[in-house]
Design a protein around this motif. Sequence first.
Motif, PDB file in Angstrom:
ATOM      1  N   ALA A 164       0.864  -1.184   0.000  1.00  0.00           N
ATOM      2  CA  ALA A 164       0.000   0.000   0.000  1.00  0.00           C
ATOM      3  C   ALA A 164       0.900   1.234   0.000  1.00  0.00           C
ATOM      4  CB  ALA A 164      -0.890   0.003   1.239  1.00  0.00           C
ATOM      5  N   TRP A 165       0.397   2.302  -0.633  1.00  0.00           N
ATOM      6  CA  TRP A 165       1.145   3.556  -0.665  1.00  0.00           C
ATOM      7  C   TRP A 165       0.914   4.317   0.639  1.00  0.00           C
ATOM      8  CZ3 TRP A 165       4.777   3.888  -4.014  1.00  0.00           C
ATOM      9  CH2 TRP A 165       4.645   3.365  -5.287  1.00  0.00           C
ATOM     10  N   ILE A 166       1.999   4.694   1.287  1.00  0.00           N
ATOM     11  CA  ILE A 166       1.937   5.537   2.482  1.00  0.00           C
ATOM     12  C   ILE A 166       2.990   6.620   2.306  1.00  0.00           C
ATOM     13  CG2 ILE A 166       2.175   5.643   4.994  1.00  0.00           C
ATOM     14  CD1 ILE A 166       1.420   2.648   5.046  1.00  0.00           C
ATOM     15  N   ARG A 167       2.521   7.871   2.177  1.00  0.00           N
ATOM     16  CA  ARG A 167       3.417   9.010   1.952  1.00  0.00           C
ATOM     17  C   ARG A 167       4.396   8.747   0.804  1.00  0.00           C
ATOM     18  NH1 ARG A 167       4.634  11.385   7.960  1.00  0.00           N
ATOM     19  NH2 ARG A 167       2.453  11.565   8.537  1.00  0.00           N
ATOM     20  N   ASP A 168       3.855   8.327  -0.309  1.00  0.00           N
ATOM     21  CA  ASP A 168       4.624   8.085  -1.532  1.00  0.00           C
ATOM     22  C   ASP A 168       5.644   6.956  -1.420  1.00  0.00           C
ATOM     23  OD1 ASP A 168       3.252  10.043  -2.938  1.00  0.00           O
ATOM     24  OD2 ASP A 168       4.625  11.616  -2.256  1.00  0.00           O
ATOM     25  N   ASN A 169       5.479   6.084  -0.447  1.00  0.00           N
ATOM     26  CA  ASN A 169       6.341   4.911  -0.311  1.00  0.00           C
ATOM     27  C   ASN A 169       5.458   3.670  -0.270  1.00  0.00           C
ATOM     28  OD1 ASN A 169       9.074   6.087   0.034  1.00  0.00           O
ATOM     29  ND2 ASN A 169       8.099   7.057   1.798  1.00  0.00           N
ATOM     30  N   ALA A 170       5.901   2.601  -0.925  1.00  0.00           N
ATOM     31  CA  ALA A 170       5.165   1.336  -0.913  1.00  0.00           C
ATOM     32  C   ALA A 170       5.600   0.522   0.299  1.00  0.00           C
ATOM     33  CB  ALA A 170       5.425   0.566  -2.196  1.00  0.00           C
ATOM     34  N   PHE A 171       4.618   0.120   1.112  1.00  0.00           N
ATOM     35  CA  PHE A 171       4.874  -0.695   2.292  1.00  0.00           C
ATOM     36  C   PHE A 171       4.105  -2.007   2.164  1.00  0.00           C
ATOM     37  CE2 PHE A 171       5.894   3.505   3.824  1.00  0.00           C
ATOM     38  CZ  PHE A 171       6.997   3.292   4.640  1.00  0.00           C
ATOM     39  N   VAL A 207       1.795  -5.052   3.018  1.00  0.00           N
ATOM     40  CA  VAL A 207       0.596  -5.255   3.842  1.00  0.00           C
ATOM     41  C   VAL A 207       0.374  -6.752   3.951  1.00  0.00           C
ATOM     42  CG1 VAL A 207      -0.450  -3.042   3.218  1.00  0.00           C
ATOM     43  CG2 VAL A 207      -0.961  -5.063   1.849  1.00  0.00           C
ATOM     44  N   ASP A 208      -0.366  -7.152   4.975  1.00  0.00           N
ATOM     45  CA  ASP A 208      -0.617  -8.575   5.183  1.00  0.00           C
ATOM     46  C   ASP A 208      -1.613  -9.099   4.158  1.00  0.00           C
ATOM     47  OD1 ASP A 208       1.056  -8.700   7.390  1.00  0.00           O
ATOM     48  OD2 ASP A 208      -0.551  -8.181   8.790  1.00  0.00           O
ATOM     49  N   PRO A 209      -1.254 -10.175   3.472  1.00  0.00           N
ATOM     50  CA  PRO A 209      -2.228 -10.784   2.559  1.00  0.00           C
ATOM     51  C   PRO A 209      -3.278 -11.528   3.375  1.00  0.00           C
ATOM     52  CG  PRO A 209      -0.217 -12.083   2.592  1.00  0.00           C
ATOM     53  CD  PRO A 209       0.033 -10.862   3.448  1.00  0.00           C
ATOM     54  N   GLU A 210      -4.520 -11.467   2.921  1.00  0.00           N
ATOM     55  CA  GLU A 210      -5.590 -12.165   3.632  1.00  0.00           C
ATOM     56  C   GLU A 210      -5.848 -13.540   3.038  1.00  0.00           C
ATOM     57  OE1 GLU A 210      -9.057  -9.752   4.047  1.00  0.00           O
ATOM     58  OE2 GLU A 210      -7.904  -8.026   4.707  1.00  0.00           O
ATOM     59  N   GLN A 211      -5.174 -13.864   1.962  1.00  0.00           N
ATOM     60  CA  GLN A 211      -5.399 -15.127   1.275  1.00  0.00           C
ATOM     61  C   GLN A 211      -4.058 -15.738   0.928  1.00  0.00           C
ATOM     62  OE1 GLN A 211      -8.336 -14.663  -1.845  1.00  0.00           O
ATOM     63  NE2 GLN A 211      -9.082 -12.799  -0.898  1.00  0.00           N
ATOM     64  N   PRO A 212      -4.046 -16.951   0.389  1.00  0.00           N
ATOM     65  CA  PRO A 212      -2.755 -17.541   0.008  1.00  0.00           C
ATOM     66  C   PRO A 212      -1.986 -16.613  -0.924  1.00  0.00           C
ATOM     67  CG  PRO A 212      -4.518 -19.165  -0.197  1.00  0.00           C
ATOM     68  CD  PRO A 212      -5.171 -17.842   0.099  1.00  0.00           C
ATOM     69  N   ASP A 213      -0.688 -16.504  -0.686  1.00  0.00           N
ATOM     70  CA  ASP A 213       0.120 -15.570  -1.463  1.00  0.00           C
ATOM     71  C   ASP A 213       1.215 -16.253  -2.269  1.00  0.00           C
ATOM     72  OD1 ASP A 213       1.717 -16.313   0.660  1.00  0.00           O
ATOM     73  OD2 ASP A 213       2.368 -14.282   1.152  1.00  0.00           O
ATOM     74  N   THR A 214       1.134 -17.574  -2.409  1.00  0.00           N
ATOM     75  CA  THR A 214       2.116 -18.303  -3.205  1.00  0.00           C
ATOM     76  C   THR A 214       1.412 -19.166  -4.251  1.00  0.00           C
ATOM     77  OG1 THR A 214       2.193 -20.166  -1.659  1.00  0.00           O
ATOM     78  CG2 THR A 214       3.805 -18.399  -1.327  1.00  0.00           C
ATOM     79  N   TRP A 215       2.126 -19.457  -5.329  1.00  0.00           N
ATOM     80  CA  TRP A 215       1.630 -20.352  -6.371  1.00  0.00           C
ATOM     81  C   TRP A 215       2.820 -20.880  -7.140  1.00  0.00           C
ATOM     82  CZ3 TRP A 215       2.172 -15.252  -6.745  1.00  0.00           C
ATOM     83  CH2 TRP A 215       2.675 -14.703  -7.924  1.00  0.00           C
ATOM     84  N   ASP A 216       2.608 -21.978  -7.851  1.00  0.00           N
ATOM     85  CA  ASP A 216       3.679 -22.609  -8.613  1.00  0.00           C
ATOM     86  C   ASP A 216       3.539 -22.306 -10.100  1.00  0.00           C
ATOM     87  OD1 ASP A 216       4.665 -23.757  -6.327  1.00  0.00           O
ATOM     88  OD2 ASP A 216       3.625 -25.659  -6.622  1.00  0.00           O
ATOM     89  N   ILE A 217       4.680 -22.189 -10.745  1.00  0.00           N
ATOM     90  CA  ILE A 217       4.722 -22.085 -12.207  1.00  0.00           C
ATOM     91  C   ILE A 217       5.812 -23.040 -12.694  1.00  0.00           C
ATOM     92  CG2 ILE A 217       3.960 -19.668 -12.233  1.00  0.00           C
ATOM     93  CD1 ILE A 217       6.914 -18.993 -13.051  1.00  0.00           C
TER      94      ILE A 217
END
Length: 153
Positions: free
Chosen positions: A74-81, A83-93
Amino acid sequence: MPTTRDQMVDWLVDDTADTCSTDPGYLRSILREYWSAMSDEDLRRSYDELSPDEAGADCIDSGPTVTLRFRPQAWIRDNAFDVDPEQPDTWDIPVAILLNRFPTEDDWHEDYGARDDMRFEGRAPRWIREWSGPFEVELAPDAASPWELSATG
């Protein structure tokens, strides 16, 4: 140029199959050009019709895979920080897809745009494909190096 959905599908399958099998970016470039005039709403509707929860299901084969991780931000004062993902955040390719776009580890680290596009590969969760904020795509912390896998395989 095809005008109906069926004509478009026939054209894509018949006229691009050979090229797409040797150059995965070819079909992507055709679709980007062909649908560039669509409104955001039309594009979202088309995307939903293509069943995004199943998107990429056909690209996973029995070959070696690598796990990617999505870091939503998320953008906070022009910086990307982060945030906690609420769902699975990994996948295979498939490793082959990653190595085709990033032949070396340096390529992976230098081409952040292409790295970010990896969120559309494999069976990435729908929320990842639709994330509208800033983000990073990275190799999962416990993932084996795809460049080492290719050297030993």
